[in-house]
Design an enzyme around this catalytic site. Structure first.
Site, PDB file in Angstrom:
ATOM      1  N   HIS A  56       0.949  -1.229   0.047  1.00  9.07           N
ATOM      2  CA  HIS A  56       0.004   0.039   0.188  1.00  9.07           C
ATOM      3  C   HIS A  56       0.859   1.194  -0.010  1.00  9.07           C
ATOM      4  O   HIS A  56       2.054   1.192   0.245  1.00  9.07           O
ATOM      5  CB  HIS A  56      -1.073  -0.102   1.287  1.00  9.07           C
ATOM      6  N   HIS A  58       1.588   3.465   1.923  1.00  7.21           N
ATOM      7  CA  HIS A  58       2.027   4.392   3.194  1.00  7.21           C
ATOM      8  C   HIS A  58       3.661   4.602   3.181  1.00  7.21           C
ATOM      9  O   HIS A  58       4.381   3.594   2.629  1.00  7.21           O
ATOM     10  CB  HIS A  58       1.769   3.742   4.234  1.00  7.21           C
ATOM     11  N   ASP A  60       6.110   4.360   5.080  1.00  5.42           N
ATOM     12  CA  ASP A  60       7.165   3.398   5.837  1.00  5.42           C
ATOM     13  C   ASP A  60       7.190   2.219   4.892  1.00  5.42           C
ATOM     14  O   ASP A  60       7.944   1.381   5.168  1.00  5.42           O
ATOM     15  CB  ASP A  60       6.619   3.158   7.209  1.00  5.42           C
ATOM     16  N   HIS A  61       6.347   1.951   3.900  1.00  6.35           N
ATOM     17  CA  HIS A  61       6.570   0.686   3.077  1.00  6.35           C
ATOM     18  C   HIS A  61       7.178   1.154   1.888  1.00  6.35           C
ATOM     19  O   HIS A  61       7.689   0.538   1.036  1.00  6.35           O
ATOM     20  CB  HIS A  61       5.170   0.150   2.753  1.00  6.35           C
ATOM     21  N   HIS A 111      -7.353  -1.128   5.894  1.00  8.24           N
ATOM     22  CA  HIS A 111      -6.184  -0.029   6.270  1.00  8.24           C
ATOM     23  C   HIS A 111      -5.918   1.145   5.439  1.00  8.24           C
ATOM     24  O   HIS A 111      -5.782   2.132   5.805  1.00  8.24           O
ATOM     25  CB  HIS A 111      -5.018  -1.027   6.399  1.00  8.24           C
ATOM     26  N   ASP A 128      -0.211  -4.505   5.596  1.00  7.53           N
ATOM     27  CA  ASP A 128      -0.860  -3.888   6.762  1.00  7.53           C
ATOM     28  C   ASP A 128      -2.194  -4.108   6.768  1.00  7.53           C
ATOM     29  O   ASP A 128      -3.067  -3.619   7.744  1.00  7.53           O
ATOM     30  CB  ASP A 128      -0.775  -2.344   7.107  1.00  7.53           C
ATOM     31  N   HIS A 168       4.739  -5.821   9.104  1.00  8.78           N
ATOM     32  CA  HIS A 168       5.408  -5.309  10.344  1.00  8.78           C
ATOM     33  C   HIS A 168       5.577  -6.529  11.550  1.00  8.78           C
ATOM     34  O   HIS A 168       4.675  -7.467  11.511  1.00  8.78           O
ATOM     35  CB  HIS A 168       4.593  -4.192  11.239  1.00  8.78           C
TER      36      HIS A 168
END
Ligand SMILES: [Fe+2]
Length: 213
Positions: A56, A58, A60-61, A111, A128, A168
């Site tokens: 996705h 985001h 942090d990915h 999410h 996530d 995660h």
């Protein structure tokens, strides 16, 4: 098939390299905080990276995308993108060839609207959407309803031995199976949507009562 899990940093983010051993074709999922580590591993082992996927959009990915793209010459793909090499659009049910094996895209909104899970042979990369013993963060409205449907209709219907590799490292183990999650994940043992959303609302209390970190 090789599945190599990398703990990349950030919020215990996981990145992955998956490879078809016969042809050495490989895919990276969520380069995140360690694109050099993942790409260098692929280079050293003689794997040819054919795809980079993001579960996705985001930060942090996706924050390692640019470096990973530069090191592999491959464009990072999220839901809706067209892979320039094959002309294939990333959408629900899309199948992409990876050497002798197949990569299947499963759209799992919740999410985020663009969340996907990636099924390669018997390995499911859940980003996530699903963690070991937890599920992705949402509000309590339509996003939670969508996540409930994605989890129960699209993921829990996969073969029970399917391995689960989350985005995660926030559970009791770095990986799981569909069967284990179906039997033990507090969010997946709820009898209906209302209980699922109630658990989201009361999650801090539930964690405290059950000694979950
Ligand atoms: Fe996320």
């Amino acid at each position: 098939m090789l599945v190599k899990q990398f703990l990349t940093g950030g919020d215990r983010n996981f990145g992955y390299l998956i490879a078809d051993e016969a042809t050495k074709e490989a895919a990276i999922i969520d380069p995140s905080y360690a694109p050099e580590l993942i790409c260098n591993f692929a280079l050293e082992k003689g794997y040819k990276v054919k795809y980079i996927f993001n579960t996705h959009d985001h930060f942090d990915h996706t924050n390692g995308n640019e470096t990973a793209e530069h090191m592999t010459g491959v464009k990072a793909l999220v839901l809706g993108d067209v892979d320039p090499a094959t002309g294939i659009t990333i959408s629900d049910g899309t199948i992409l060839p990876l050497g002798n094996i197949k990569v299947k895209i499963i759209h799992t909104p919740g999410h985020t609207k663009d969340s996907i899970c990636i099924l390669i042979e018997n390995a499911l990369f859940t980003g996530d959407t699903l963690f070991v013993g937890k599920v992705g963060g949402t509000g309590f409205g339509d996003d939670a309803i969508q996540e409930y449907q994605s989890l129960n209709e699209k993921l829990m219907t996969l073969p029970k031995e399917t391995r689960v590799f989350p985005g995660h490292n926030v559970g009791v183990a770095p990986e799981s199976t569909i069967e284990n999650e179906r039997k033990t994940n507090p969010f997946l043992i709820q009898p209906d949507l209302d209980s699922f959303i109630d658990l989201k609302k009361n999650w801090l209390q539930y964690k405290k009562e059950h000694g979950i970190e």
